[in-house]
Design a protein around this motif. Structure first.
Motif, mmCIF file in Angstrom:
data_model
loop_
_atom_site.group_PDB
_atom_site.id
_atom_site.type_symbol
_atom_site.label_atom_id
_atom_site.label_comp_id
_atom_site.label_asym_id
_atom_site.label_seq_id
_atom_site.Cartn_x
_atom_site.Cartn_y
_atom_site.Cartn_z
ATOM 1 N N ILE A 1 16.633 55.871 18.471
ATOM 2 C CA ILE A 1 15.320 56.270 18.982
ATOM 3 C C ILE A 1 14.745 55.167 19.863
ATOM 4 O O ILE A 1 15.189 54.023 19.821
ATOM 5 C CB ILE A 1 14.324 56.589 17.843
ATOM 6 N N SER A 2 13.740 55.524 20.630
ATOM 7 C CA SER A 2 13.135 54.605 21.588
ATOM 8 C C SER A 2 12.309 53.522 20.909
ATOM 9 O O SER A 2 11.561 53.784 19.960
ATOM 10 C CB SER A 2 12.236 55.391 22.550
ATOM 11 N N GLY A 3 12.412 52.305 21.453
ATOM 12 C CA GLY A 3 11.627 51.187 20.950
ATOM 13 C C GLY A 3 10.160 51.274 21.306
ATOM 14 O O GLY A 3 9.355 50.449 20.866
ATOM 15 N N ALA A 4 9.769 52.286 22.075
ATOM 16 C CA ALA A 4 8.353 52.461 22.415
ATOM 17 C C ALA A 4 7.525 52.819 21.191
ATOM 18 O O ALA A 4 6.311 52.556 21.160
ATOM 19 C CB ALA A 4 8.193 53.538 23.488
ATOM 20 N N ALA A 5 8.171 53.407 20.183
ATOM 21 C CA ALA A 5 7.459 53.810 18.968
ATOM 22 C C ALA A 5 8.452 53.957 17.820
ATOM 23 O O ALA A 5 9.108 54.989 17.700
ATOM 24 C CB ALA A 5 6.709 55.121 19.197
ATOM 25 N N ILE A 6 8.563 52.921 17.008
ATOM 26 C CA ILE A 6 9.495 52.935 15.874
ATOM 27 C C ILE A 6 8.732 52.652 14.582
ATOM 28 O O ILE A 6 8.092 51.615 14.437
ATOM 29 C CB ILE A 6 10.600 51.874 16.038
ATOM 30 N N PHE A 7 8.833 53.568 13.637
ATOM 31 C CA PHE A 7 8.223 53.427 12.323
ATOM 32 C C PHE A 7 9.316 53.092 11.328
ATOM 33 O O PHE A 7 10.289 53.829 11.199
ATOM 34 C CB PHE A 7 7.524 54.738 11.939
ATOM 35 N N ILE A 8 9.178 51.964 10.636
ATOM 36 C CA ILE A 8 10.256 51.477 9.778
ATOM 37 C C ILE A 8 9.680 50.672 8.617
ATOM 38 O O ILE A 8 8.604 50.058 8.742
ATOM 39 C CB ILE A 8 11.243 50.605 10.600
ATOM 40 N N SER A 9 10.358 50.686 7.507
ATOM 41 C CA SER A 9 9.960 49.869 6.362
ATOM 42 C C SER A 9 10.064 48.379 6.731
ATOM 43 O O SER A 9 11.069 47.957 7.302
ATOM 44 C CB SER A 9 10.867 50.177 5.169
ATOM 45 N N ARG A 10 9.050 47.621 6.399
ATOM 46 C CA ARG A 10 9.099 46.176 6.685
ATOM 47 C C ARG A 10 10.222 45.516 5.896
ATOM 48 O O ARG A 10 10.888 44.599 6.396
ATOM 49 C CB ARG A 10 7.755 45.517 6.335
ATOM 50 N N LYS A 11 10.469 45.993 4.685
ATOM 51 C CA LYS A 11 11.539 45.435 3.863
ATOM 52 C C LYS A 11 12.898 45.624 4.527
ATOM 53 O O LYS A 11 13.724 44.707 4.576
ATOM 54 C CB LYS A 11 11.527 46.110 2.479
ATOM 55 N N ILE A 12 13.136 46.822 5.066
ATOM 56 C CA ILE A 12 14.410 47.095 5.726
ATOM 57 C C ILE A 12 14.517 46.319 7.033
ATOM 58 O O ILE A 12 15.580 45.778 7.366
ATOM 59 C CB ILE A 12 14.580 48.607 5.968
ATOM 60 N N PHE A 13 13.421 46.250 7.790
ATOM 61 C CA PHE A 13 13.426 45.492 9.045
ATOM 62 C C PHE A 13 13.797 44.038 8.784
ATOM 63 O O PHE A 13 14.608 43.447 9.503
ATOM 64 C CB PHE A 13 12.048 45.577 9.706
ATOM 65 N N ASN A 14 13.228 43.471 7.734
ATOM 66 C CA ASN A 14 13.545 42.079 7.385
ATOM 67 C C ASN A 14 14.976 41.944 6.855
ATOM 68 O O ASN A 14 15.628 40.915 7.068
ATOM 69 C CB ASN A 14 12.552 41.559 6.352
#
Length: 258
Positions: A168-181
């Motif tokens: 998906i586009s980086g213009a709008a990404i919703f993600i868990s902070r835990k997973i991102f880290n």
């Protein structure tokens, strides 16, 4: 804190002020959120304007242009949300998108990331999800022949409800902070393709990426890049080459370079 909205700004004062206004206007559901902005040493008074109009926003003022990936990672380090919403500064909320994204995220057990539908200011749907890049479809894109990338652009499918996609586009990404880290954030060696790289690594960890057409965000598209078009184009090509070296092979990267 439920959600942290992370925005990177670079010489987009008019757009980011409107963006923030739209977030506060439409985000009124029963959840908590904060806005964290990382300004990459804008020269148009962006930081001062944000401080003046929105003094409660967490504003990080970089002394140099750190780039998008590094700046997002900076913002995530100081945010408090269970989820993060990575958002471009040249976007507008037209509805309570946070509510819909948050509700879906909490109900998807193997959610990696989710992106809303992205439309132009005239309401035209923009391409915001793709299959993984291949050497062939990347060459087509480089030569502005994306019209023929039907499979890459999912033109063989219809998406009327929430659907699993590859990127998906980086213009709008919703993600868990835990997973991102857990992923160590965006790859800071990429000046483009960081969104594709993130989704690719999510899949390698058996998380799913979703497209949510039931909520829309307006995107004016590429306003920061317009301030230095030649550098943006060269960074795109360099990042494509790096992506192929990282995830595929040096041989495929060489083909792209040629």
């Amino acid at each position: 804190m439920d959600i942290s909205i992370i925005i990177v700004s670079y010489n987009v004062k008019e757009y980011i002020i409107s963006c923030i206004d739209s977030i506060y206007k439409h985000s009124r559901s029963n959840y908590s959120f904060e806005i964290v902005i990382v300004d990459n040493k804008s020269k148009d008074g962006t930081a001062n304007s944000i401080s003046k109009n929105f003094p409660k926003i967490h504003l990080i003022k970089n002394e140099y242009n750190a780039g998008f990936s590094s700046a997002i990672n900076q913002g995530v380090k100081v945010c408090q949300g269970e989820y993060i919403f990575i958002l471009n500064p040249d976007t507008l909320f037209i509805e309570d998108s946070l509510k819909k994204l948050f509700e879906v995220a909490r109900n998807q057990k193997i959610l990696g990331a989710i992106g809303p539908a992205i439309v132009s200011d005239s309401g035209t749907l923009q391409q915001s999800f793709w299959r993984y890049p291949s050497v062939f479809n990347t060459i087509l894109s480089i030569f502005h022949l994306d019209l023929f990338n039907r499979k890459k652009n999912y033109k063989d499918k219809k998406f009327d409800t929430i659907s699993c996609v590859e990127t998906i586009s980086g213009a709008a990404i919703f993600i868990s902070r835990k997973i991102f880290n857990k992923l160590n954030g965006f790859n800071e060696n990429l000046f483009w393709m960081e969104d594709i790289d993130l989704c690719y690594r999510l899949n390698q960890m058996y998380y799913k990426t979703y497209y949510l057409p039931s909520t829309k965000v307006v995107h004016f598209s590429g306003k920061s890049a317009e301030t230095n078009y030649k550098i943006a184009i060269s960074n795109q090509l360099l990042s494509k080459i790096k992506f192929f070296k990282i995830h595929y092979s040096s041989y495929s990267a060489t083909i792209i370079l040629i």
